[in-house]
Design a protein around this motif. Structure first.
Motif, PDB file in Angstrom:
ATOM      1  N   MET A 116       0.839  -1.192   0.000  1.00  0.00           N
ATOM      2  CA  MET A 116       0.000   0.000   0.000  1.00  0.00           C
ATOM      3  C   MET A 116       0.876   1.245   0.000  1.00  0.00           C
ATOM      4  SD  MET A 116      -3.051  -0.948   2.744  1.00  0.00           S
ATOM      5  CE  MET A 116      -1.958  -1.406   4.111  1.00  0.00           C
ATOM      6  N   VAL A 117       0.555   2.178  -0.875  1.00  0.00           N
ATOM      7  CA  VAL A 117       1.155   3.514  -0.864  1.00  0.00           C
ATOM      8  C   VAL A 117       0.030   4.481  -0.527  1.00  0.00           C
ATOM      9  CG1 VAL A 117       2.276   5.319  -2.216  1.00  0.00           C
ATOM     10  CG2 VAL A 117       2.914   2.917  -2.567  1.00  0.00           C
ATOM     11  N   LEU A 118       0.144   5.145   0.601  1.00  0.00           N
ATOM     12  CA  LEU A 118      -0.932   5.998   1.107  1.00  0.00           C
ATOM     13  C   LEU A 118      -0.455   7.446   1.112  1.00  0.00           C
ATOM     14  CD1 LEU A 118      -2.098   3.689   4.053  1.00  0.00           C
ATOM     15  CD2 LEU A 118      -2.842   3.685   1.663  1.00  0.00           C
ATOM     16  N   ARG A 201      -4.672  -2.296  14.950  1.00  0.00           N
ATOM     17  CA  ARG A 201      -4.583  -3.576  14.255  1.00  0.00           C
ATOM     18  C   ARG A 201      -3.719  -3.422  13.004  1.00  0.00           C
ATOM     19  NH1 ARG A 201      -6.820  -8.487  12.644  1.00  0.00           N
ATOM     20  NH2 ARG A 201      -7.356  -8.612  10.420  1.00  0.00           N
ATOM     21  N   GLU A 202      -2.463  -3.762  13.104  1.00  0.00           N
ATOM     22  CA  GLU A 202      -1.580  -3.680  11.935  1.00  0.00           C
ATOM     23  C   GLU A 202      -1.707  -4.949  11.102  1.00  0.00           C
ATOM     24  OE1 GLU A 202       3.043  -2.722  10.663  1.00  0.00           O
ATOM     25  OE2 GLU A 202       2.609  -3.455  12.686  1.00  0.00           O
ATOM     26  N   LEU A 203      -1.777  -4.788   9.796  1.00  0.00           N
ATOM     27  CA  LEU A 203      -1.832  -5.918   8.877  1.00  0.00           C
ATOM     28  C   LEU A 203      -0.422  -6.236   8.370  1.00  0.00           C
ATOM     29  CD1 LEU A 203      -5.002  -4.925   6.794  1.00  0.00           C
ATOM     30  CD2 LEU A 203      -4.825  -6.690   8.567  1.00  0.00           C
ATOM     31  N   PRO A 204      -0.183  -7.482   7.960  1.00  0.00           N
ATOM     32  CA  PRO A 204       1.163  -7.862   7.496  1.00  0.00           C
ATOM     33  C   PRO A 204       1.400  -7.446   6.048  1.00  0.00           C
ATOM     34  CG  PRO A 204      -0.293  -9.753   7.386  1.00  0.00           C
ATOM     35  CD  PRO A 204      -1.112  -8.639   7.996  1.00  0.00           C
ATOM     36  N   ILE A 205       1.171  -6.179   5.758  1.00  0.00           N
ATOM     37  CA  ILE A 205       1.281  -5.660   4.392  1.00  0.00           C
ATOM     38  C   ILE A 205       2.246  -4.476   4.407  1.00  0.00           C
ATOM     39  CG2 ILE A 205       0.039  -4.580   2.473  1.00  0.00           C
ATOM     40  CD1 ILE A 205      -2.504  -5.977   3.484  1.00  0.00           C
ATOM     41  N   PRO A 206       3.282  -4.503   3.571  1.00  0.00           N
ATOM     42  CA  PRO A 206       4.201  -3.355   3.512  1.00  0.00           C
ATOM     43  C   PRO A 206       3.439  -2.084   3.132  1.00  0.00           C
ATOM     44  CG  PRO A 206       5.094  -5.241   2.313  1.00  0.00           C
ATOM     45  CD  PRO A 206       3.678  -5.586   2.645  1.00  0.00           C
ATOM     46  N   THR A 207       3.666  -1.020   3.897  1.00  0.00           N
ATOM     47  CA  THR A 207       2.903   0.214   3.714  1.00  0.00           C
ATOM     48  C   THR A 207       3.832   1.415   3.730  1.00  0.00           C
ATOM     49  OG1 THR A 207       1.002  -0.782   4.845  1.00  0.00           O
ATOM     50  CG2 THR A 207       1.000   1.613   4.591  1.00  0.00           C
ATOM     51  N   LEU A 208       3.702   2.239   2.692  1.00  0.00           N
ATOM     52  CA  LEU A 208       4.469   3.484   2.615  1.00  0.00           C
ATOM     53  C   LEU A 208       3.499   4.660   2.719  1.00  0.00           C
ATOM     54  CD1 LEU A 208       7.024   5.194   2.007  1.00  0.00           C
ATOM     55  CD2 LEU A 208       6.470   4.962  -0.431  1.00  0.00           C
ATOM     56  N   TYR A 209       3.724   5.508   3.718  1.00  0.00           N
ATOM     57  CA  TYR A 209       2.988   6.756   3.825  1.00  0.00           C
ATOM     58  C   TYR A 209       3.829   7.846   3.160  1.00  0.00           C
ATOM     59  CZ  TYR A 209      -0.120   4.593   7.258  1.00  0.00           C
ATOM     60  OH  TYR A 209      -1.037   3.774   7.885  1.00  0.00           O
ATOM     61  N   LEU A 210       3.269   8.477   2.139  1.00  0.00           N
ATOM     62  CA  LEU A 210       3.935   9.592   1.463  1.00  0.00           C
ATOM     63  C   LEU A 210       3.178  10.864   1.820  1.00  0.00           C
ATOM     64  CD1 LEU A 210       4.879   8.402  -2.158  1.00  0.00           C
ATOM     65  CD2 LEU A 210       6.409   9.329  -0.419  1.00  0.00           C
ATOM     66  N   MET A 211       3.815  11.738   2.576  1.00  0.00           N
ATOM     67  CA  MET A 211       3.148  12.925   3.083  1.00  0.00           C
ATOM     68  C   MET A 211       3.969  14.175   2.764  1.00  0.00           C
ATOM     69  SD  MET A 211       0.530  11.511   4.703  1.00  0.00           S
ATOM     70  CE  MET A 211      -0.109  12.859   5.719  1.00  0.00           C
TER      71      MET A 211
END
Length: 266
Positions: A116-118, A201-211
């Motif tokens: 996920m890229v958020l 609740r963290e999911l086992p999915i790599p996640t990048l927050y771009l802010m």
């Protein structure tokens, strides 16, 4: 395309088997990704959707959207498109309230989300945001909705270098009818309890927050969430506000594409 599906558009790569799905925020449409398509399609297959009531999905299944709905309802629309296209797994890129749709999809269909890229992520409404929501809720029945939306756009994106993003979202929001605006506006009340659950609740999915480092309404809660999660990372884009994919597309594309490539099969 079936009337029961969101409007969607695909760009197919000649060799890549990786899919990237783009999810816009409230008041926008898939057109907000115009600065991403050229760079992304060099590496991946792309799917862009217009969420219900937005863009070319503004007439989407009228008979079942005559009532209020939830983030889960909106997310299931996207899942139906994935099923229709037989996309078993993908990387997801969301912007603003679209990040909540992506996170909800990851909750419902964890096995389908590779990363996920958020961008401009909304993880909690601060006190100022909540006052705005309450003010808007109080006045939405007698104040023209575009006045409200324009006001919110200026408050969230106040700086001169955010003018393009502000005008883009105001232009796209003009395509919403007032009833649809009210339905999406009511969703804002669900943000804090829903994101409180996601924070715990963290999911086992790599996640990048771009802010953007000037995204003053939303960056602090993101920093707090990333500090609690092992699979998440935060990258701040310098001299940038809320809609970082439009304001700083080169940095957004470079960082997000690199992140997705690190978590691709190939």
């Amino acid at each position: 395309m079936s009337d029961s599906l969101l409007f969607h558009k695909t760009f197919l790569h000649p060799t890549s088997k990786e899919w990237v799905v783009f999810v816009h925020g409230a008041g926008g449409s898939s057109s907000i990704w115009f600065k991403q398509i050229k760079s992304y399609r060099e590496h991946f297959n792309l799917l862009l959707v217009d969420l219900r009531g937005h863009g070319k999905s503004n007439q989407f299944i009228k008979d079942i959207i005559s009532h209020n709905y939830t983030f889960k309802d909106v997310t299931k629309d996207v899942v139906k498109v994935l099923d229709h296209l037989k996309i078993s797994s993908a990387h997801f890129v969301g912007m603003s309230l679209g990040t909540i749709i992506v996170r909800t999809l990851a909750e419902l269909e964890t096995q389908r989300v590779r990363s996920m890229v958020l961008g401009g992520a909304v993880t909690r409404l601060n006190a100022r945001s909540q006052v705005l929501v309450k003010l808007g809720d109080w006045s939405k029945n007698f104040v023209p909705y575009m006045w409200l939306y324009s006001l919110f756009a200026y408050i969230v994106m106040p700086q001169r270098n955010q003018r393009e993003s502000r005008h883009l979202f105001i232009r796209e929001a003009n395509k919403l009818c007032q009833k649809e605006f009210k339905r999406w506006f009511k969703l804002a009340a669900d943000v804090n309890p829903l994101m409180g659950y996601f924070r715990d609740r963290e999911l086992p999915i790599p996640t990048l927050y771009l802010m953007g480092d000037r995204d003053y309404m939303f960056i602090k809660p993101v920093k707090e969430m990333v500090a609690r999660h092992d699979k998440s990372e935060l990258l701040e884009i310098e001299d940038c506000g809320h809609v970082c994919n439009v304001e700083k597309p080169d940095e957004f594309n470079s960082h997000s594409i690199g992140f997705i490539q690190r978590h691709s099969l190939a």
